[in-house]
Structure formats: structure tokens, C-alpha cells
Design a protein around this motif. Structure first.
Motif, PDB file in Angstrom:
ATOM      1  N   VAL A  12       0.848  -1.184   0.000  1.00 36.57           N
ATOM      2  CA  VAL A  12       0.000   0.000   0.000  1.00 36.57           C
ATOM      3  C   VAL A  12       0.886   1.237   0.000  1.00 36.57           C
ATOM      4  N   GLN A  13       0.402   2.308  -0.608  1.00 40.69           N
ATOM      5  CA  GLN A  13       1.167   3.549  -0.627  1.00 40.69           C
ATOM      6  C   GLN A  13       1.054   4.276   0.702  1.00 40.69           C
ATOM      7  N   PRO A  14       2.041   5.097   1.026  1.00 36.63           N
ATOM      8  CA  PRO A  14       1.941   5.909   2.252  1.00 36.63           C
ATOM      9  C   PRO A  14       0.653   6.722   2.257  1.00 36.63           C
ATOM     10  N   GLY A  15       0.019   6.741   3.434  1.00 37.00           N
ATOM     11  CA  GLY A  15      -1.263   7.427   3.564  1.00 37.00           C
ATOM     12  C   GLY A  15      -2.453   6.545   3.280  1.00 37.00           C
ATOM     13  N   GLY A  16      -2.212   5.359   2.767  1.00 35.28           N
ATOM     14  CA  GLY A  16      -3.281   4.437   2.432  1.00 35.28           C
ATOM     15  C   GLY A  16      -3.779   3.648   3.629  1.00 35.28           C
ATOM     16  N   SER A  17      -4.705   2.725   3.337  1.00 36.53           N
ATOM     17  CA  SER A  17      -5.338   1.923   4.379  1.00 36.53           C
ATOM     18  C   SER A  17      -5.306   0.441   4.016  1.00 36.53           C
ATOM     19  N   ASN A  85      -5.083   2.834   9.084  1.00 36.72           N
ATOM     20  CA  ASN A  85      -5.240   4.035   8.264  1.00 36.72           C
ATOM     21  C   ASN A  85      -3.988   4.891   8.342  1.00 36.72           C
ATOM     22  N   SER A  86      -3.870   5.799   7.399  1.00 30.16           N
ATOM     23  CA  SER A  86      -2.737   6.734   7.370  1.00 30.16           C
ATOM     24  C   SER A  86      -1.409   5.994   7.522  1.00 30.16           C
ATOM     25  N   LEU A  87      -1.257   4.955   6.742  1.00 31.91           N
ATOM     26  CA  LEU A  87      -0.079   4.099   6.875  1.00 31.91           C
ATOM     27  C   LEU A  87       1.193   4.836   6.501  1.00 31.91           C
ATOM     28  N   LYS A  88       2.258   4.491   7.222  1.00 30.06           N
ATOM     29  CA  LYS A  88       3.561   5.092   7.026  1.00 30.06           C
ATOM     30  C   LYS A  88       4.566   4.004   6.658  1.00 30.06           C
ATOM     31  N   ALA A  89       5.683   4.409   6.102  1.00 27.71           N
ATOM     32  CA  ALA A  89       6.719   3.446   5.739  1.00 27.71           C
ATOM     33  C   ALA A  89       7.174   2.634   6.951  1.00 27.71           C
ATOM     34  N   GLU A  90       7.197   3.273   8.099  1.00 28.41           N
ATOM     35  CA  GLU A  90       7.650   2.572   9.306  1.00 28.41           C
ATOM     36  C   GLU A  90       6.646   1.547   9.819  1.00 28.41           C
ATOM     37  N   ASP A  91       5.467   1.478   9.227  1.00 34.26           N
ATOM     38  CA  ASP A  91       4.517   0.425   9.570  1.00 34.26           C
ATOM     39  C   ASP A  91       4.822  -0.869   8.832  1.00 34.26           C
ATOM     40  N   THR A  92       5.763  -0.826   7.908  1.00 33.82           N
ATOM     41  CA  THR A  92       6.141  -2.020   7.155  1.00 33.82           C
ATOM     42  C   THR A  92       6.687  -3.086   8.093  1.00 33.82           C
ATOM     43  N   ALA A  93       6.093  -4.269   8.048  1.00 36.47           N
ATOM     44  CA  ALA A  93       6.478  -5.367   8.937  1.00 36.47           C
ATOM     45  C   ALA A  93       5.645  -6.597   8.590  1.00 36.47           C
ATOM     46  N   VAL A  94       6.010  -7.712   9.198  1.00 37.79           N
ATOM     47  CA  VAL A  94       5.143  -8.878   9.200  1.00 37.79           C
ATOM     48  C   VAL A  94       4.237  -8.758  10.421  1.00 37.79           C
ATOM     49  N   TYR A  95       2.943  -8.854  10.187  1.00 39.08           N
ATOM     50  CA  TYR A  95       1.959  -8.713  11.258  1.00 39.08           C
ATOM     51  C   TYR A  95       1.462 -10.100  11.658  1.00 39.08           C
ATOM     52  N   ASN A 109      -1.905 -20.230  24.203  1.00 39.24           N
ATOM     53  CA  ASN A 109      -1.531 -19.020  23.474  1.00 39.24           C
ATOM     54  C   ASN A 109      -1.180 -19.426  22.046  1.00 39.24           C
ATOM     55  N   TYR A 110      -1.856 -18.822  21.090  1.00 41.90           N
ATOM     56  CA  TYR A 110      -1.678 -19.205  19.685  1.00 41.90           C
ATOM     57  C   TYR A 110      -1.170 -18.025  18.866  1.00 41.90           C
ATOM     58  N   TRP A 111      -0.356 -18.357  17.846  1.00 41.08           N
ATOM     59  CA  TRP A 111       0.138 -17.352  16.901  1.00 41.08           C
ATOM     60  C   TRP A 111      -0.300 -17.705  15.485  1.00 41.08           C
ATOM     61  N   GLY A 112      -0.652 -16.678  14.722  1.00 43.70           N
ATOM     62  CA  GLY A 112      -0.905 -16.875  13.311  1.00 43.70           C
ATOM     63  C   GLY A 112       0.393 -17.001  12.532  1.00 43.70           C
ATOM     64  N   GLN A 113       0.267 -17.274  11.233  1.00 43.77           N
ATOM     65  CA  GLN A 113       1.442 -17.515  10.399  1.00 43.77           C
ATOM     66  C   GLN A 113       2.122 -16.218   9.974  1.00 43.77           C
ATOM     67  N   GLY A 114       1.459 -15.108  10.156  1.00 44.76           N
ATOM     68  CA  GLY A 114       2.033 -13.816   9.786  1.00 44.76           C
ATOM     69  C   GLY A 114       1.604 -13.388   8.396  1.00 44.76           C
ATOM     70  N   THR A 115       1.402 -12.102   8.231  1.00 47.52           N
ATOM     71  CA  THR A 115       1.061 -11.542   6.921  1.00 47.52           C
ATOM     72  C   THR A 115       1.885 -10.274   6.699  1.00 47.52           C
ATOM     73  N   GLN A 116       2.463 -10.159   5.521  1.00 49.71           N
ATOM     74  CA  GLN A 116       3.360  -9.048   5.216  1.00 49.71           C
ATOM     75  C   GLN A 116       2.563  -7.794   4.864  1.00 49.71           C
ATOM     76  N   VAL A 117       2.931  -6.693   5.498  1.00 52.91           N
ATOM     77  CA  VAL A 117       2.400  -5.376   5.154  1.00 52.91           C
ATOM     78  C   VAL A 117       3.583  -4.512   4.719  1.00 52.91           C
ATOM     79  N   THR A 118       3.521  -4.013   3.507  1.00 51.61           N
ATOM     80  CA  THR A 118       4.576  -3.158   2.974  1.00 51.61           C
ATOM     81  C   THR A 118       3.984  -1.815   2.582  1.00 51.61           C
ATOM     82  N   VAL A 119       4.519  -0.757   3.162  1.00 54.76           N
ATOM     83  CA  VAL A 119       4.062   0.598   2.858  1.00 54.76           C
ATOM     84  C   VAL A 119       5.171   1.287   2.070  1.00 54.76           C
ATOM     85  N   SER A 120       4.897   1.526   0.801  1.00 59.40           N
ATOM     86  CA  SER A 120       5.926   2.082  -0.076  1.00 59.40           C
ATOM     87  C   SER A 120       5.281   2.723  -1.290  1.00 59.40           C
ATOM     88  N   SER A 121       5.927   3.774  -1.784  1.00 58.85           N
ATOM     89  CA  SER A 121       5.448   4.411  -3.012  1.00 58.85           C
ATOM     90  C   SER A 121       6.160   3.827  -4.222  1.00 58.85           C
TER      91      SER A 121
END
Length: 121
Positions: A12-17, A85-95, A109-121
Motif C-alpha cells: 500500500v502507498q503511504p497514507g493508504g489503508s 489508516n494513514s499508513l507510514k513506511a515505518e509500519d512495514t512489517a510482518v503482522y 496461546n496461539y500465533w498466526g502464520q504472519g502476513t506481510q504489510v509493505t508501505v511504499s510508493s
């Protein structure tokens, strides 16, 4: 056993959701809390947001006012969402989705497999 299935990551681009979802399914379980964590390359895994069984929420200071956690209870499932919302580059991570549950009187206590979020133009 409780199974977790995550969805919703992407580019997603910076500022996106983006909205992340995590479905917890199983038999005869109750939820104590559900949360989202994230881990950027070379960094530790940190709490992003948490929602308790009483619907109390807690957010990392870096996401307050931009992210919102919620949950929905279905038939043998509980889904936790993270609206970002209002995503920033520093929000980039595996969630990662995290669930604290009880099943047959035992806490897990359980963990999911993780999903990548990349904030970049």
C-alpha cells in the motif's frame, strides 16, 4: 486446538489503508484476549493492538489514532480485525495475530502464520 487464519496483508502507498483479519476457529473454546503484533526485519516482535474479552482495547503509542482493533463472534469462530489508516513506511512489517484462549479449562496461546504489510510508493 484452535486454528488461526490470517488475511489482508499487501502493498500500500503511504497514507493508504489496509484491514487485516484473523479467524480463530475450534470447538469449545473461549477467548481471553486477541492481539496483533508486528516484526520488522532485524527488530523484535512488538505489540500493536490488543482487545480483551471485555472489549477493552490497548494500542502502541506509534499507532494510536491511526489503527483500530475490533472483533466479531460467529458460530464457533471469533474474528479479530485491524483497521490500519494513514499508513507510514515505518509500519512495514510482518503482522502476527495472537490469541489467548481457554479450552477445556486449559489456557493456550496461539500465533498466526504472519502476513506481510509493505508501505511504499
Amino acid at each position: 486446538q484452535v486454528q488461526l487464519a490470517e488475511s489482508g496483508g499487501g502493498l500500500v502507498q503511504p497514507g493508504g489503508s489496509l484491514t487485516l483479519g484473523c479467524v480463530a476457529s475450534g470447538s469449545r473454546f473461549s477467548i481471553d484476549a486477541m492481539a496483533w503484533y508486528r516484526q520488522a526485519p532485524g527488530k523484535q516482535r512488538d505489540l500493536v493492538a490488543q482487545i480483551t474479552s471485555g472489549d477493552r482495547t490497548n494500542y502502541a503509542s506509534s499507532v494510536k489514532g491511526r489503527f483500530s482493533i475490533s472483533r466479531h463472534t460467529g458460530n464457533n469462530t471469533v474474528t479479530v480485525y485491524l483497521q490500519m489508516n494513514s499508513l507510514k513506511a515505518e509500519d512495514t512489517a510482518v503482522y502476527y495475530c495472537n490469541v489467548a484462549a481457554q479450552q477445556y479449562g486449559v489456557k493456550y496461546n496461539y500465533w498466526g502464520q504472519g502476513t506481510q504489510v509493505t508501505v511504499s510508493s
